[in-house]
Design a protein around this motif. Structure first.
Motif, mmCIF file in Angstrom:
data_model
loop_
_atom_site.group_PDB
_atom_site.id
_atom_site.type_symbol
_atom_site.label_atom_id
_atom_site.label_comp_id
_atom_site.label_asym_id
_atom_site.label_seq_id
_atom_site.Cartn_x
_atom_site.Cartn_y
_atom_site.Cartn_z
ATOM 1 N N GLY A 1 4.456 4.793 -3.584
ATOM 2 C CA GLY A 1 5.920 4.699 -3.788
ATOM 3 C C GLY A 1 6.677 4.466 -2.477
ATOM 4 O O GLY A 1 7.883 4.579 -2.464
ATOM 5 N N ARG B 1 7.507 -0.931 -2.315
ATOM 6 C CA ARG B 1 8.830 -1.022 -3.037
ATOM 7 C C ARG B 1 9.246 -2.577 -2.574
ATOM 8 O O ARG B 1 9.561 -3.527 -3.665
ATOM 9 C CB ARG B 1 9.949 -0.149 -3.442
ATOM 10 C CG ARG B 1 9.291 1.371 -3.917
ATOM 11 C CD ARG B 1 10.347 2.213 -3.567
ATOM 12 N NE ARG B 1 10.202 3.639 -4.015
ATOM 13 C CZ ARG B 1 10.126 4.163 -5.164
ATOM 14 N NH1 ARG B 1 10.785 3.490 -6.076
ATOM 15 N NH2 ARG B 1 9.789 5.366 -5.356
ATOM 16 N N ASP C 1 9.303 2.248 -10.167
ATOM 17 C CA ASP C 1 8.928 3.445 -10.444
ATOM 18 C C ASP C 1 7.929 3.449 -11.676
ATOM 19 O O ASP C 1 7.119 4.571 -11.686
ATOM 20 C CB ASP C 1 10.097 4.130 -10.705
ATOM 21 C CG ASP C 1 11.241 4.616 -9.401
ATOM 22 O OD1 ASP C 1 10.545 4.702 -8.756
ATOM 23 O OD2 ASP C 1 12.064 4.316 -9.721
ATOM 24 N N ILE D 1 4.634 2.857 -10.145
ATOM 25 C CA ILE D 1 4.111 3.916 -9.317
ATOM 26 C C ILE D 1 3.898 5.019 -10.234
ATOM 27 O O ILE D 1 2.712 5.906 -9.918
ATOM 28 C CB ILE D 1 5.384 4.350 -8.416
ATOM 29 C CG1 ILE D 1 5.683 3.183 -7.536
ATOM 30 C CG2 ILE D 1 4.999 5.595 -7.717
ATOM 31 C CD1 ILE D 1 7.085 3.445 -6.760
ATOM 32 N N TYR E 1 3.940 11.252 -2.866
ATOM 33 C CA TYR E 1 5.114 10.363 -3.551
ATOM 34 C C TYR E 1 6.211 10.081 -2.965
ATOM 35 O O TYR E 1 7.018 11.202 -2.654
ATOM 36 C CB TYR E 1 5.313 10.688 -5.044
ATOM 37 C CG TYR E 1 6.694 10.001 -5.651
ATOM 38 C CD1 TYR E 1 6.657 8.678 -5.864
ATOM 39 C CD2 TYR E 1 7.797 11.025 -5.927
ATOM 40 C CE1 TYR E 1 7.520 7.931 -6.273
ATOM 41 C CE2 TYR E 1 8.694 9.973 -6.399
ATOM 42 C CZ TYR E 1 8.859 8.881 -6.561
ATOM 43 O OH TYR E 1 9.834 7.942 -7.242
ATOM 44 N N CYS F 1 10.171 8.812 -2.152
ATOM 45 C CA CYS F 1 11.347 8.428 -2.653
ATOM 46 C C CYS F 1 12.588 8.488 -1.842
ATOM 47 O O CYS F 1 12.287 9.284 -0.785
ATOM 48 C CB CYS F 1 11.614 9.318 -3.797
ATOM 49 S SG CYS F 1 11.838 11.169 -3.502
ATOM 50 N N GLN G 1 14.522 8.132 -9.581
ATOM 51 C CA GLN G 1 13.052 7.833 -8.908
ATOM 52 C C GLN G 1 12.243 8.923 -9.307
ATOM 53 O O GLN G 1 11.231 8.935 -9.697
ATOM 54 C CB GLN G 1 13.149 7.495 -7.100
ATOM 55 C CG GLN G 1 13.897 6.416 -6.821
ATOM 56 C CD GLN G 1 14.088 6.350 -5.547
ATOM 57 O OE1 GLN G 1 13.804 7.207 -4.717
ATOM 58 N NE2 GLN G 1 14.257 5.052 -5.026
ATOM 59 N N ALA H 1 8.933 8.254 -11.966
ATOM 60 C CA ALA H 1 7.954 8.381 -11.310
ATOM 61 C C ALA H 1 7.057 9.422 -11.894
ATOM 62 O O ALA H 1 5.684 9.361 -12.117
ATOM 63 C CB ALA H 1 7.716 8.255 -9.944
#
Length: 248
Positions: free
Chosen positions: A90, A95, A102, A105, A121, A123, A142, A146
Motif C-alpha cells: 500500500g 498507488r 485499496d 491492497i 500496510y 496509508c 483507506q 484495505a
C-alpha cells in the motif's frame, strides 16, 4: 519497530555492507528492526539477519495471486520459503506509479496473511487533502477498505504505517502533534472495528522524513510506535541513531 524502506536503492554489495554496518553499531536493538530491501537482495540480507531475534527483512511488494504467468512478480509463498517475515503493502509510490487501490491492497494483505507474512500496510493523505482538512476521512477510508475483510486475530499480525504523502522524501515532517493526532485517530478506528484489545496492541508507525534529529520526539508520542524510514535508512549512522531513539 523501526523499518527501513530502501526503495530502488543500493546494489547487493552496498546492501550487505549497509546491514553489516547497522548491526555492528546496534548489535542488540531494544526494538524490532526491519530492512525493506530490493527483491534481488532479499535472500542475502535474510542470511545476514537470520537467527537474530530483533532483526528481520521485508519485501517491498508481492503479488496477490498464488502463482501464474505474472512475469517479474513475487508470490507470498516464495517470500515465506526464503525466510522473509514482512512485506510492505500500500505504499503511496505503488498507488501512484502502479495504480494500486485499496481493493487490490486488501487482496494482497489477505494473501500475505494466508501464508504467514506480516504486512506493513501504508496509508496517508496527499497535500491537497490535508489542506482541505479531509485527512481523517481519506485515511479512514483507506483503513476501512484495505482491512475490511480481516478478523481480529489477523489484524494482530498487521503493522500500520501512517505516511502523509506530502512528507515522503520532501524533508517536511508532520509535527509531533499532527502525527499523534492521526495515529490516535487510526487507533480509534481500529477500536471501533476490532475492539480495544486489538487496537491497543497494534503497532502504528510514522513515515515521512524521519531523521535522527526528530525521531526521539516523534517516537515519544503515546500512539507512535516507531517509524517507517526512507532516505535515512540508507545511511548506517543515521539509521542506527533512529533505532536508538526508541526508548520503550
Amino acid at each position: 519497530m523501526v523499518a527501513g524502506n530502501w526503495k530502488m536503492n543500493t546494489t547487493p554489495t552496498e546492501g550487505k555492507a549497509l546491514v553489516k554496518a547497522v548491526m555492528d553499531k546496534v548489535p542488540n536493538p531494544s526494538t524490532k528492526v526491519v530492512f525493506g530491501v530490493p527483491a534481488i537482495q532479499l535472500m542475502e540480507i535474510q542470511e545476514l539477519v537470520k537467527g537474530h531475534p530483533n532483526y528481520a527483512v521485508a519485501a517491498q511488494n508481492m503479488h496477490q495471486e498464488e502463482s501464474g504467468a505474472y512475469t517479474g512478480e513475487l508470490s507470498a509463498a516464495m517470500l515465506v520459503d526464503a525466510g522473509i517475515e514482512y512485506v510492505i503493502l500500500g505504499h503511496s509510490e505503488r498507488r501512484d506509479y502502479a495504480g494500486e487501490d485499496d481493493d487490490l491492497i486488501n487482496l494482497k494483505i489477505n494473501q500475505a496473511l494466508k501464508h504467514g507474512l506480516k504486512p506493513i500496510y501504508c496509508c496517508g493523505e496527499k497535500l491537497d487533502i490535508r489542506q482541505a482538512g479531509n485527512q481523517e476521512v481519506v485515511v479512514g477510508r483507506q483503513i476501512e477498505q484495505a482491512l475490511s475483510s480481516l478478523e481480529a486475530d489477523q489484524l494482530s499480525q498487521v503493522v500500520i504505517a501512517y505516511e502523509p504523502v506530502w512528507a515522503i522524501g520532501t524533508g517536511v515532517t508532520a509535527s509531533n502533534e499532527q502525527a499523534q493526532q492521526m495515529h490516535a485517530n487510526i487507533r480509534r478506528m481500529i477500536t471501533n472495528q476490532f475492539g480495544s484489545e486489538v487496537a491497543n496492541n497494534l503497532t502504528i508507525l510514522y513515515g515521512g522524513s524521519v531523521k535522527p534529529n526528530n525521531a526521539a520526539e516523534l517516537f515519544a508520542e503515546p500512539d507512535v510506535d516507531g517509524g517507517l524510514v526512507g532516505g535515512a535508512s540508507l545511511d548506517a549512522d543515521s539509521f542506527a541513531a533512529i533505532i536508538n531513539a526508541v526508548r520503550r
